[in-house]
Design a protein around this motif. Structure first.
Motif, PDB file in Angstrom:
ATOM      1  N   LYS A  11     -19.832 -37.163  38.571  1.00  0.00           N
ATOM      2  CA  LYS A  11     -20.842 -36.202  39.005  1.00  0.00           C
ATOM      3  C   LYS A  11     -21.424 -36.702  40.315  1.00  0.00           C
ATOM      4  CE  LYS A  11     -24.306 -35.493  36.285  1.00  0.00           C
ATOM      5  NZ  LYS A  11     -25.458 -35.081  35.465  1.00  0.00           N
ATOM      6  N   LEU A  12     -21.402 -35.871  41.337  1.00  0.00           N
ATOM      7  CA  LEU A  12     -21.886 -36.234  42.662  1.00  0.00           C
ATOM      8  C   LEU A  12     -23.400 -36.054  42.766  1.00  0.00           C
ATOM      9  CD1 LEU A  12     -19.091 -34.464  44.731  1.00  0.00           C
ATOM     10  CD2 LEU A  12     -19.159 -36.822  43.913  1.00  0.00           C
ATOM     11  N   GLN A  13     -23.992 -36.569  43.826  1.00  0.00           N
ATOM     12  CA  GLN A  13     -25.433 -36.441  44.024  1.00  0.00           C
ATOM     13  C   GLN A  13     -25.881 -34.990  44.107  1.00  0.00           C
ATOM     14  OE1 GLN A  13     -26.201 -38.850  47.487  1.00  0.00           O
ATOM     15  NE2 GLN A  13     -26.655 -40.641  46.238  1.00  0.00           N
ATOM     16  N   ASN A  14     -24.998 -34.110  44.586  1.00  0.00           N
ATOM     17  CA  ASN A  14     -25.347 -32.687  44.684  1.00  0.00           C
ATOM     18  C   ASN A  14     -25.082 -31.946  43.371  1.00  0.00           C
ATOM     19  OD1 ASN A  14     -22.585 -32.447  44.604  1.00  0.00           O
ATOM     20  ND2 ASN A  14     -22.381 -31.602  46.651  1.00  0.00           N
ATOM     21  N   ARG A  15     -24.847 -32.712  42.287  1.00  0.00           N
ATOM     22  CA  ARG A  15     -24.632 -32.227  40.914  1.00  0.00           C
ATOM     23  C   ARG A  15     -23.297 -31.541  40.687  1.00  0.00           C
ATOM     24  NH1 ARG A  15     -30.547 -30.408  38.706  1.00  0.00           N
ATOM     25  NH2 ARG A  15     -31.597 -32.293  39.405  1.00  0.00           N
ATOM     26  N   LYS A  16     -22.425 -31.536  41.679  1.00  0.00           N
ATOM     27  CA  LYS A  16     -21.083 -31.007  41.466  1.00  0.00           C
ATOM     28  C   LYS A  16     -20.300 -31.994  40.611  1.00  0.00           C
ATOM     29  CE  LYS A  16     -20.614 -28.116  45.522  1.00  0.00           C
ATOM     30  NZ  LYS A  16     -19.761 -27.737  46.643  1.00  0.00           N
ATOM     31  N   LYS A  17     -19.390 -31.463  39.804  1.00  0.00           N
ATOM     32  CA  LYS A  17     -18.585 -32.306  38.916  1.00  0.00           C
ATOM     33  C   LYS A  17     -17.134 -32.281  39.356  1.00  0.00           C
ATOM     34  CE  LYS A  17     -21.606 -31.473  35.014  1.00  0.00           C
ATOM     35  NZ  LYS A  17     -21.729 -30.903  33.678  1.00  0.00           N
ATOM     36  N   GLY A  18     -16.424 -33.353  39.054  1.00  0.00           N
ATOM     37  CA  GLY A  18     -15.015 -33.429  39.395  1.00  0.00           C
ATOM     38  C   GLY A  18     -14.345 -34.539  38.616  1.00  0.00           C
ATOM     39  N   TRP A  19     -13.174 -34.938  39.054  1.00  0.00           N
ATOM     40  CA  TRP A  19     -12.377 -35.958  38.382  1.00  0.00           C
ATOM     41  C   TRP A  19     -11.801 -36.912  39.413  1.00  0.00           C
ATOM     42  CZ3 TRP A  19     -12.254 -35.876  33.119  1.00  0.00           C
ATOM     43  CH2 TRP A  19     -12.710 -34.707  32.508  1.00  0.00           C
ATOM     44  N   VAL A  20     -11.692 -38.202  39.042  1.00  0.00           N
ATOM     45  CA  VAL A  20     -11.114 -39.224  39.902  1.00  0.00           C
ATOM     46  C   VAL A  20     -10.025 -39.930  39.113  1.00  0.00           C
ATOM     47  CG1 VAL A  20     -11.550 -41.382  41.143  1.00  0.00           C
ATOM     48  CG2 VAL A  20     -13.254 -39.561  41.188  1.00  0.00           C
ATOM     49  N   LEU A  21      -8.899 -40.150  39.762  1.00  0.00           N
ATOM     50  CA  LEU A  21      -7.805 -40.872  39.131  1.00  0.00           C
ATOM     51  C   LEU A  21      -8.270 -42.277  38.762  1.00  0.00           C
ATOM     52  CD1 LEU A  21      -4.817 -40.500  38.390  1.00  0.00           C
ATOM     53  CD2 LEU A  21      -4.250 -41.414  40.637  1.00  0.00           C
ATOM     54  N   ARG A  40      -7.706 -28.703  54.611  1.00  0.00           N
ATOM     55  CA  ARG A  40      -6.559 -27.837  54.302  1.00  0.00           C
ATOM     56  C   ARG A  40      -6.257 -27.794  52.800  1.00  0.00           C
ATOM     57  NH1 ARG A  40      -3.448 -30.938  58.552  1.00  0.00           N
ATOM     58  NH2 ARG A  40      -4.420 -30.265  60.461  1.00  0.00           N
ATOM     59  N   GLY A  41      -7.311 -27.751  51.983  1.00  0.00           N
ATOM     60  CA  GLY A  41      -7.140 -27.642  50.536  1.00  0.00           C
ATOM     61  C   GLY A  41      -6.788 -28.935  49.823  1.00  0.00           C
ATOM     62  N   GLN A  42      -6.740 -30.059  50.541  1.00  0.00           N
ATOM     63  CA  GLN A  42      -6.391 -31.358  49.949  1.00  0.00           C
ATOM     64  C   GLN A  42      -7.578 -32.309  50.053  1.00  0.00           C
ATOM     65  OE1 GLN A  42      -3.354 -32.470  48.653  1.00  0.00           O
ATOM     66  NE2 GLN A  42      -2.593 -30.395  48.754  1.00  0.00           N
ATOM     67  N   TRP A  43      -7.884 -33.029  48.971  1.00  0.00           N
ATOM     68  CA  TRP A  43      -8.911 -34.057  49.008  1.00  0.00           C
ATOM     69  C   TRP A  43      -8.298 -35.348  49.502  1.00  0.00           C
ATOM     70  CZ3 TRP A  43     -13.903 -33.247  48.825  1.00  0.00           C
ATOM     71  CH2 TRP A  43     -14.373 -32.096  48.210  1.00  0.00           C
TER      72      TRP A  43
END
Length: 54
Positions: A11-21, A40-43
């Motif tokens: 969970k990022l400081q801006n409260r967005k959620k995601g996943w990390v390998l 270009r759509g890639q992290w």
């Protein structure tokens, strides 16, 4: 046989959620600073810096 990858929720400081390998996740008392940028759509990993343990 497919290769299975393990992921850790974040969970990022801006409260967005995601996943990390998992290979990029560290359980340590040392701080780390990390930055990702989406192009270009890639992290992509922008930087990964060791902190000072605070």
């Amino acid at each position: 046989m497919p290769i299975l990858l393990d992921w850790t929720p974040v969970k990022l400081q801006n409260r967005k959620k995601g996943w990390v390998l998992n290979r990029y996740v560290y359980d340590s008392e040392t701080d780390y600073r990390v930055s990702f940028v989406r192009t270009r759509g890639q992290w992509r990993l922008r930087y990964f810096l060791p902190g000072n343990g605070n």
